[in-house]
Design a protein around this motif. Sequence first.
Motif, PDB file in Angstrom:
ATOM      1  N   VAL A  72     -18.615 -22.921 -19.462  1.00 54.19           N
ATOM      2  CA  VAL A  72     -17.165 -22.552 -18.991  1.00 54.19           C
ATOM      3  C   VAL A  72     -17.203 -22.379 -17.699  1.00 54.19           C
ATOM      4  O   VAL A  72     -15.922 -22.652 -17.095  1.00 54.19           O
ATOM      5  CB  VAL A  72     -17.147 -20.925 -19.644  1.00 54.19           C
ATOM      6  CG1 VAL A  72     -16.127 -20.617 -19.519  1.00 54.19           C
ATOM      7  CG2 VAL A  72     -17.332 -20.968 -21.335  1.00 54.19           C
ATOM      8  N   LEU A  73     -17.998 -22.035 -16.897  1.00 51.64           N
ATOM      9  CA  LEU A  73     -18.023 -22.191 -15.561  1.00 51.64           C
ATOM     10  C   LEU A  73     -17.400 -23.358 -14.686  1.00 51.64           C
ATOM     11  O   LEU A  73     -16.477 -23.633 -13.937  1.00 51.64           O
ATOM     12  CB  LEU A  73     -19.178 -21.557 -14.717  1.00 51.64           C
ATOM     13  CG  LEU A  73     -19.095 -21.499 -13.188  1.00 51.64           C
ATOM     14  CD1 LEU A  73     -17.868 -20.381 -12.707  1.00 51.64           C
ATOM     15  CD2 LEU A  73     -20.440 -21.294 -12.538  1.00 51.64           C
ATOM     16  N   LEU A 129     -19.044 -22.603  -2.698  1.00 54.88           N
ATOM     17  CA  LEU A 129     -20.425 -23.394  -3.165  1.00 54.88           C
ATOM     18  C   LEU A 129     -21.345 -22.243  -3.203  1.00 54.88           C
ATOM     19  O   LEU A 129     -22.182 -22.518  -4.301  1.00 54.88           O
ATOM     20  CB  LEU A 129     -20.565 -24.501  -2.203  1.00 54.88           C
ATOM     21  CG  LEU A 129     -21.428 -25.704  -2.872  1.00 54.88           C
ATOM     22  CD1 LEU A 129     -20.828 -26.232  -4.305  1.00 54.88           C
ATOM     23  CD2 LEU A 129     -21.450 -26.762  -1.951  1.00 54.88           C
ATOM     24  N   PHE A 130     -21.644 -21.660  -2.336  1.00 52.29           N
ATOM     25  CA  PHE A 130     -22.620 -20.577  -2.316  1.00 52.29           C
ATOM     26  C   PHE A 130     -22.495 -19.786  -3.686  1.00 52.29           C
ATOM     27  O   PHE A 130     -23.455 -19.177  -4.206  1.00 52.29           O
ATOM     28  CB  PHE A 130     -22.750 -19.892  -0.966  1.00 52.29           C
ATOM     29  CG  PHE A 130     -23.628 -20.478  -0.045  1.00 52.29           C
ATOM     30  CD1 PHE A 130     -24.770 -20.513  -0.128  1.00 52.29           C
ATOM     31  CD2 PHE A 130     -23.062 -21.080   0.937  1.00 52.29           C
ATOM     32  CE1 PHE A 130     -25.729 -21.172   0.863  1.00 52.29           C
ATOM     33  CE2 PHE A 130     -23.685 -21.740   2.110  1.00 52.29           C
ATOM     34  CZ  PHE A 130     -25.064 -21.848   1.981  1.00 52.29           C
ATOM     35  N   VAL A 131     -21.206 -19.368  -3.732  1.00 49.18           N
ATOM     36  CA  VAL A 131     -20.632 -18.430  -4.802  1.00 49.18           C
ATOM     37  C   VAL A 131     -21.217 -19.019  -6.283  1.00 49.18           C
ATOM     38  O   VAL A 131     -21.783 -18.435  -7.375  1.00 49.18           O
ATOM     39  CB  VAL A 131     -19.449 -18.009  -4.739  1.00 49.18           C
ATOM     40  CG1 VAL A 131     -19.074 -17.348  -6.423  1.00 49.18           C
ATOM     41  CG2 VAL A 131     -19.328 -17.051  -3.708  1.00 49.18           C
ATOM     42  N   LEU A 132     -21.120 -20.164  -6.407  1.00 53.39           N
ATOM     43  CA  LEU A 132     -21.020 -21.262  -7.424  1.00 53.39           C
ATOM     44  C   LEU A 132     -22.660 -21.132  -7.627  1.00 53.39           C
ATOM     45  O   LEU A 132     -23.461 -21.172  -8.950  1.00 53.39           O
ATOM     46  CB  LEU A 132     -20.666 -22.434  -7.597  1.00 53.39           C
ATOM     47  CG  LEU A 132     -19.026 -22.641  -7.744  1.00 53.39           C
ATOM     48  CD1 LEU A 132     -18.695 -24.119  -7.436  1.00 53.39           C
ATOM     49  CD2 LEU A 132     -18.409 -21.828  -8.772  1.00 53.39           C
ATOM     50  N   GLY A 133     -23.353 -21.371  -6.565  1.00 52.43           N
ATOM     51  CA  GLY A 133     -24.945 -21.414  -6.639  1.00 52.43           C
ATOM     52  C   GLY A 133     -25.570 -19.937  -7.215  1.00 52.43           C
ATOM     53  O   GLY A 133     -26.426 -19.931  -7.847  1.00 52.43           O
ATOM     54  N   PHE A 134     -24.790 -19.042  -6.463  1.00 41.27           N
ATOM     55  CA  PHE A 134     -25.208 -17.589  -6.967  1.00 41.27           C
ATOM     56  C   PHE A 134     -24.914 -17.404  -8.843  1.00 41.27           C
ATOM     57  O   PHE A 134     -25.912 -17.058  -9.234  1.00 41.27           O
ATOM     58  CB  PHE A 134     -24.048 -16.519  -6.337  1.00 41.27           C
ATOM     59  CG  PHE A 134     -24.042 -15.294  -7.323  1.00 41.27           C
ATOM     60  CD1 PHE A 134     -24.749 -14.215  -7.063  1.00 41.27           C
ATOM     61  CD2 PHE A 134     -22.700 -15.175  -7.927  1.00 41.27           C
ATOM     62  CE1 PHE A 134     -24.322 -13.230  -7.755  1.00 41.27           C
ATOM     63  CE2 PHE A 134     -22.541 -14.136  -8.723  1.00 41.27           C
ATOM     64  CZ  PHE A 134     -23.164 -13.174  -8.590  1.00 41.27           C
ATOM     65  N   PHE A 135     -23.859 -17.946  -9.115  1.00 41.21           N
ATOM     66  CA  PHE A 135     -23.854 -17.759 -10.559  1.00 41.21           C
ATOM     67  C   PHE A 135     -24.844 -18.554 -11.199  1.00 41.21           C
ATOM     68  O   PHE A 135     -25.445 -18.104 -12.252  1.00 41.21           O
ATOM     69  CB  PHE A 135     -22.340 -18.781 -10.985  1.00 41.21           C
ATOM     70  CG  PHE A 135     -21.192 -17.674 -11.188  1.00 41.21           C
ATOM     71  CD1 PHE A 135     -20.926 -16.980 -12.264  1.00 41.21           C
ATOM     72  CD2 PHE A 135     -20.180 -17.906 -10.101  1.00 41.21           C
ATOM     73  CE1 PHE A 135     -19.618 -16.293 -12.324  1.00 41.21           C
ATOM     74  CE2 PHE A 135     -19.294 -17.000 -10.153  1.00 41.21           C
ATOM     75  CZ  PHE A 135     -18.839 -16.248 -11.305  1.00 41.21           C
ATOM     76  N   PHE A 136     -25.226 -19.710 -10.959  1.00 39.52           N
ATOM     77  CA  PHE A 136     -26.296 -20.394 -11.573  1.00 39.52           C
ATOM     78  C   PHE A 136     -27.458 -19.710 -11.809  1.00 39.52           C
ATOM     79  O   PHE A 136     -28.297 -19.426 -12.757  1.00 39.52           O
ATOM     80  CB  PHE A 136     -26.415 -21.837 -11.015  1.00 39.52           C
ATOM     81  CG  PHE A 136     -27.547 -22.768 -11.640  1.00 39.52           C
ATOM     82  CD1 PHE A 136     -27.189 -23.608 -12.589  1.00 39.52           C
ATOM     83  CD2 PHE A 136     -28.673 -22.966 -11.363  1.00 39.52           C
ATOM     84  CE1 PHE A 136     -27.775 -24.439 -13.354  1.00 39.52           C
ATOM     85  CE2 PHE A 136     -29.778 -23.452 -11.991  1.00 39.52           C
ATOM     86  CZ  PHE A 136     -29.466 -24.333 -13.020  1.00 39.52           C
ATOM     87  N   ILE A 137     -28.220 -19.437 -10.443  1.00 38.99           N
ATOM     88  CA  ILE A 137     -29.239 -18.906 -10.260  1.00 38.99           C
ATOM     89  C   ILE A 137     -29.559 -17.233 -10.702  1.00 38.99           C
ATOM     90  O   ILE A 137     -30.288 -17.035 -11.339  1.00 38.99           O
ATOM     91  CB  ILE A 137     -29.601 -18.815  -8.620  1.00 38.99           C
ATOM     92  CG1 ILE A 137     -29.748 -20.350  -8.117  1.00 38.99           C
ATOM     93  CG2 ILE A 137     -31.039 -17.873  -8.535  1.00 38.99           C
ATOM     94  CD1 ILE A 137     -30.022 -20.314  -6.841  1.00 38.99           C
TER      95      ILE A 137
END
Lengths: 634, 330
Positions: free
Chosen positions: B57-58, A370-378
Amino acid sequence: MSSTARSLPVEQEPDLGGTEKERSELDRAWRERSGFLGLLASADHKTIGKRYIVTAFGFFVLGGLEALAMRLQLARPENRFLNPDLYDQIFTMHGTTMMFFFAVPVMLGIGLYFVPLMVGTRNVPFPRLNAVGYWFYLIGGVYLYSSFFANGGPDAGWFDYVPLAGSEFSSGHRVDAWVQIINFTEVSALIVASSLIVTVFKQRAPGMSLNRIPLFVWSILVTMIMVIFAMPAVIFAAGSLNSDRTIGTHFFNAAEGGDALLWQHSFWFFGHPEVYIIFLPALGMVATILSASCRREVFGYTAIVLSLVSTGFLGFGLWVHHMFATGLPQMGQSFFTAASLMIAIPTGVQLFCWIATIWGSRPRLEPHLLFVLGFFFIFVIGGLTGLMLASVPLDLQVHDTFFVVGHLHYVLIGGAVFPLLGALYYWFPKMTGRFLGRRLAFFTFGFLFLGFNLTFFPMHELGFMGMPRRVYTYLPEKGWGPLNLLSTIGAGLIAVAILLFFVNVVRSLRRGARAGMNPWGAETLEWATESPPPVYNFGRLPVVSSRSPLWEEKELPVVTGLRTDRRELLVTHALDGTPSHREEVPGPSALPLIISITMSIGLIGSVFAVLWLPAGALASIPPALAWYWTEDEP
Amino acid sequence: MRRTGRGSCAALFLFAAGCRGVYSTLDPATREAARITTLHWVMYWMCAAFFVAMMTVLAVAVSRQRRSETPEGDRRRSVSVAVAAGISTGLLLVLLAASVVTGHANVAPAGAKALEIEVIGHQWWWEVRYPARSSAHDVTTANEIHVPVGRAVRLQLSSGDVIHSFWVPNLHGKKDLIPGRRTSQVFHVEKEGTFRGQCAEFCGYQHAHMGLVVFAESPRLFEAWLDRQRRLASEPAGGAERHGREVFLSSPCVLCHTIRGGGAFGHKAPDLTHLASRTTIASATLPNTPGHLAGWVTDPQSIKPGNRMPPNILAANDLDDLVSYLRSLR
């Protein structure tokens, strides 16, 4: 001292832990001293790494409290919570703390802890020097905060532009404190860099050729090489400023043939790579977490390694985009625009490779993912606003406004702190033998993600509305009040998130569920030993024959023939990781602490009188002699 | 960049008022700022589209339920990554071209007929000079700049102490004022109005209150203003003003301020010859009213802590007369 070991026998010995006898011998040979004095003498890379991490989080809290104070001050126009004198100190301390005492050291600490484990060795090559690095960092931080609490905090910004930071406009010792801590933090970073570079090049497990190095180790390697090239620039800059301030040289004095812009060039030649020094290890963490969460190798290993390396190079070609408003020639500016846009390509390639890793893998939704997905977004938002800053005309509008404040926090918190918290959740079981609480970790993420966006997203808008950075207040008629209030509320949520994180750590240290050797089913060598690892890391050093040793091999083959009754490391060849020879490393000693103290006395004393400098150097001679003396003991 | 003017204003409609106005980077009043605004929206929409595509995509990648491990799938992923990298590189080249073209247009030389204005940064106010052919006709004022619409304006920027940065968002981007260097900025104002600016480089305690105002006027009004500014200070008309001038000349005011024709020749602080013609005082921090003026003269340190003006202890009638005199300097 060393003996040729090219023909070290490699056996198909199932037990990586080694026999009972070997383990008790290793225990005795690698034992740290006990008691309080033993703590001061430690030379284990894990202990020192943990100290970096814990100390860095201590500074993170201080820097965060400073941020909260600033947010309270800016919550409404013409607020009188902080006066300009205190506000200037606080924003300078916030930047200095977060850059020099949190972000870089915490990455150094994680690198120190995990790189030797991931490449399968027992310790870093220069354990005592490594200890000096930590003491320097700690003493520098204590000195900075002592100055601050004695109303002597630096107040000319963490960038210290001259002539404002020169002796004419900043008399007293406030700026001197900043100038000196540069020596402390950068020397410490250089020490870690040399330790880790040698570890990666010369101490990898047999069989770990360059193309089998874990991605996190690659990211640390590139980062450490960047440290070697970037830190001397800021040491030079701070040294010149120091001599301008104390002995009246004229490096930066335009009236005497110096140049105010020279400061900006040398500071940003360090300052921009600094961002990548913080960010690249985080990329390595993202790759590590993704491969464990998706249970497959990260897609495009070669592409990612090349991206990391090219980011390391390009990172040195961007510094002028901090200086577009100084009126440099158009042609030069276009070059730096192109370089600044170009660095998006390697970063983009990595992002695409990671999405390709996730695609069709049905990842497990643990907090670290989840932290990595948050990283992607931000981070993607931060990267895209970075493109706007790379464009000269647009930059001239948003430069030095709250837009930049928003951008840099999207990049640094999104790009580094989110992966860092994910990595701590991921590696906590290895470091302590216990899991961090899962539910609390989800709550931490929720509050942090919400609070972060609430705090920093409105800042972009404030920039477009004309709000400059580094203002202690603003007039009501400018209309910046509502968005600033929103931002302050968001900062409160971030504080809650960080508090939850600490509660989680403290609770889990005592009551967390026990973790086995490899609770996530991950691929890299740090999971091949106990949690937490013994002081010598591995009973027998592993031999690897693939990028994912723990997935590919049922039982790892091991190296035998290393002495277990002495502190021996196995030195391998840089390219293909074939064994070369054995090398003995020194053990725990209080000398690193003593020499750090004597040298610090010289450096800090020189702020008040130049003669302290030679005095400190003289005082360092006896411990240095003792250091060389003990080096040759068997 | 899912932020910015229109985009986030739609999301944060409460604050929509902020997208227009006297500080906005997105409400251009000059040819140069208009070009930057166009570039802004080009970049904004390209980046927004990229962000949405990437997040979509993600999201699909994370939520797909089928696990596939085939060589065929690997090849497809390689191709996708290569295509994505190619498209991104293409977009970056477009951005680079747009940026360089805009930047190039914005540094075109102003020509010989441009109006020259010198702006000198001080801690924490702006000295503004309109040089004339003979120095007797030079105009010196502070913190408020008048410019004509329709004529090129070239600012010559320098600093008297530390680095400052000149920034009026509606007019152009920033340009630093650096000790030992001269920098310049050219713009062509296209619409009348009053615009506010502020120092954009941290310059010490009162960086936050180093504001300025720009009046863009018709050429006729501008010339009339410039003519008035060229005159010497008017003689005090009544007894109160005359006494006020005596108070001024016998106090420390004269050490730093100039009143041309009024017998004061200080050079450290704003020129007060036509103080009453300005709309603000204290570097565009307070409106220029008798009450604020009296408060500023008496206790400037509580209004802008750390600024260079000392407090002045004056008897009540002295202060009143001093303010009357200063108010008469039109």
